[in-house]
Design an enzyme around this catalytic site. Sequence first.
Site, PDB file in Angstrom:
ATOM      1  N   GLU A 182      -4.614  -7.186  15.196  1.00  0.00           N
ATOM      2  CA  GLU A 182      -4.158  -5.851  14.825  1.00  0.00           C
ATOM      3  C   GLU A 182      -5.309  -4.849  14.954  1.00  0.00           C
ATOM      4  O   GLU A 182      -5.101  -3.674  15.223  1.00  0.00           O
ATOM      5  CB  GLU A 182      -3.596  -5.854  13.392  1.00  0.00           C
ATOM      6  N   HIS A 236      -4.370 -34.065  17.267  1.00  0.00           N
ATOM      7  CA  HIS A 236      -3.232 -34.904  17.656  1.00  0.00           C
ATOM      8  C   HIS A 236      -2.099 -34.058  18.231  1.00  0.00           C
ATOM      9  O   HIS A 236      -0.978 -34.539  18.378  1.00  0.00           O
ATOM     10  CB  HIS A 236      -2.733 -35.710  16.446  1.00  0.00           C
ATOM     11  N   GLY A 262      -4.760  -2.179   5.285  1.00  0.00           N
ATOM     12  CA  GLY A 262      -3.930  -3.298   4.809  1.00  0.00           C
ATOM     13  C   GLY A 262      -4.589  -4.648   5.032  1.00  0.00           C
ATOM     14  O   GLY A 262      -4.702  -5.469   4.119  1.00  0.00           O
ATOM     15  N   ARG A 263      -5.049  -4.891   6.253  1.00  0.00           N
ATOM     16  CA  ARG A 263      -5.600  -6.222   6.576  1.00  0.00           C
ATOM     17  C   ARG A 263      -6.985  -6.442   5.979  1.00  0.00           C
ATOM     18  O   ARG A 263      -7.566  -7.515   6.121  1.00  0.00           O
ATOM     19  CB  ARG A 263      -5.592  -6.460   8.087  1.00  0.00           C
ATOM     20  N   GLU A 305      10.635  -4.630   4.451  1.00  0.00           N
ATOM     21  CA  GLU A 305      10.714  -6.033   4.028  1.00  0.00           C
ATOM     22  C   GLU A 305      10.387  -6.166   2.534  1.00  0.00           C
ATOM     23  O   GLU A 305      11.102  -6.827   1.771  1.00  0.00           O
ATOM     24  CB  GLU A 305       9.712  -6.896   4.810  1.00  0.00           C
ATOM     25  N   LYS A 345       0.836  -1.203   0.000  1.00  0.00           N
ATOM     26  CA  LYS A 345       0.000   0.000   0.000  1.00  0.00           C
ATOM     27  C   LYS A 345       0.874   1.258   0.000  1.00  0.00           C
ATOM     28  O   LYS A 345       0.679   2.173  -0.772  1.00  0.00           O
ATOM     29  CB  LYS A 345      -0.905  -0.043   1.236  1.00  0.00           C
ATOM     30  N   LYS A 350       9.292  -0.873  14.360  1.00  0.00           N
ATOM     31  CA  LYS A 350       9.805  -0.539  13.010  1.00  0.00           C
ATOM     32  C   LYS A 350      10.830   0.580  13.111  1.00  0.00           C
ATOM     33  O   LYS A 350      11.895   0.530  12.503  1.00  0.00           O
ATOM     34  CB  LYS A 350       8.651   0.002  12.147  1.00  0.00           C
TER      35      LYS A 350
END
Length: 541
Positions: free
Chosen positions: A350, A381, A264-265, A210, A204, A509
């Site tokens: 978030e 399991h 973003g999410r 990253e 965005k 950050k």
Amino acid sequence: MSNLTNSNTWNALKNHQNQIRKFSLRDLFQDPNRFLDFSIESDDFLIDYSKNIINKQTMNLLFKLANESKILDKIQDMFSAKKINWTEKRSVLHTALRDKSKTQTLINNKDIKSDIRESLNKIRIFSNKVRDGVWKGSTGKKIKDIVNIGIGGSDLGPKMVCEALSYYNDGPSIHFVSNIDASDISETLKKINPEETLFLIASKTFTTQETMTNADTAKSWIKEALGNSSVSKHFAAMSTNIPAVVKFGINKSNIFTFWDYVGGRYSTWSSIGLSIAISIGYERFNQFLIGGYEMDCHFRESDLDKNLPVILALIGIWYNNFFKTETHAILPYDHYLSKFSAHIQQLDMESNGKNIDNNNSVIDYTTGPIIWGQPGTNGQHAFYQLIHQGTKLIPCDFIGFKKSLNPIGDHHDKLMANFFAQTKALAFGQTKQEVIKGLSSKDFKDPDINQLIPHKIFTGNRPTNTILINKLTPKSLGKLLALYEHKVFVQGIIWRINSFDQWGVELGKNLAKDILNSMTKNDLSRNDSSTSGLLKRYKNY
Ligand code: G6Q
């Protein structure tokens, strides 16, 4: 005390919890109508919330709490573009991206729906070209591999959807690179041929460390293999920051934009979902959007007591705030949904991991839970022991499908038998008498039985929601995702927080930038003793 915890309804819920916790689900299920009273069927979705520690009074009090929080007005505020993400001065309109009605959505008197239609059209044309082999790499070869480079909201959503709908994949293979750890991109580059690869840079802001680092590495890889002029045929970008994309070297015509009002999410529905359209085709991507839109309509139009996201939200609040549970598990019984919990984890944590309310005050009640989970049968399991017999109460959502996409032999009945058995075991447990009966029938003798009894008792009373859907399709997945988005939104309203900002990710950050700077300058001692001690050992190795 805050207005919320001081309210009559909040206190009534506290008192009511004190009473109802004395009842077991075995007691509550004496009522033969319980399933009908506490389940909702809406088209292809059934939500059974009867295996919760609730009765009609609980739900009435929770609906009262919702009404006092002016839920219906707040829903209207979101859909009508009010700047409900007020700390960032933004509207919240991911719902407009999937709005199939003819109604306008106005921001500053401009209908944003025409921009959205244009962007969808661009996605349609481009995804068709790539899928049909009309779009070719710089050496004239068709694209076989797509690599989406992004992180957080620009990765988790499209990655989850591409995997969930991989049964429908009839286009190129889709890969996702997110981690700044070079091992992520290195392992992906090993599997692909530059001549047949298209990178989608999903960011965005187009500034995320990253993503930009991975994008630079990918660009060097392409240039080295195919020459400097090949970038335009092997890179496209999805971003709101057009100048930064152009500066990176991607042609303007290969930029797919979206807007500030898409968090973003919540951006899987936007051009960030380009990888989905390329993987399954635009028509199916559109079905995914239609699914989201259908859930939006249900959310806006249904009364609170028939409203799926509202019910899930209120039940979540019941445990989080009145039973003081800390976590909530999401357990899909479908292999294709193996990344679903990870995406909902970001969406929920978030959005609602906040401790300051909309009046800028520190909150005196708990907000968003820790969300976690894995596909159910594998979990059985591994970690289910703790859910059944541990010391923590963990509300769970069980998600399953009536029809399998791969109906081979009796796999699906076996899978679903486990699905139904688990919520039954969690709800009703196993009493001492049942344990004794079971052990005696297996010829266990007295001293052994007495020792084993406490270990084999299941207290039950462990709450679950069951979400049973006809079939995993692009449309039902869209509905499921929008269901959780709105659940999170409703909880945020009741907790009086802004679910759409994420200031909590900023500090780390910024410090990473400072530390990288001090590493480059070899000036490690301006940190606290722990951080500089660690840095020195790292640098000296
Ligand atoms: C999500 C967050 C966050 C964001 C990433 C990537 O709501 O804002 O996860 O999606 O930090 O950001 P960019 O898309 O700007 O690279």
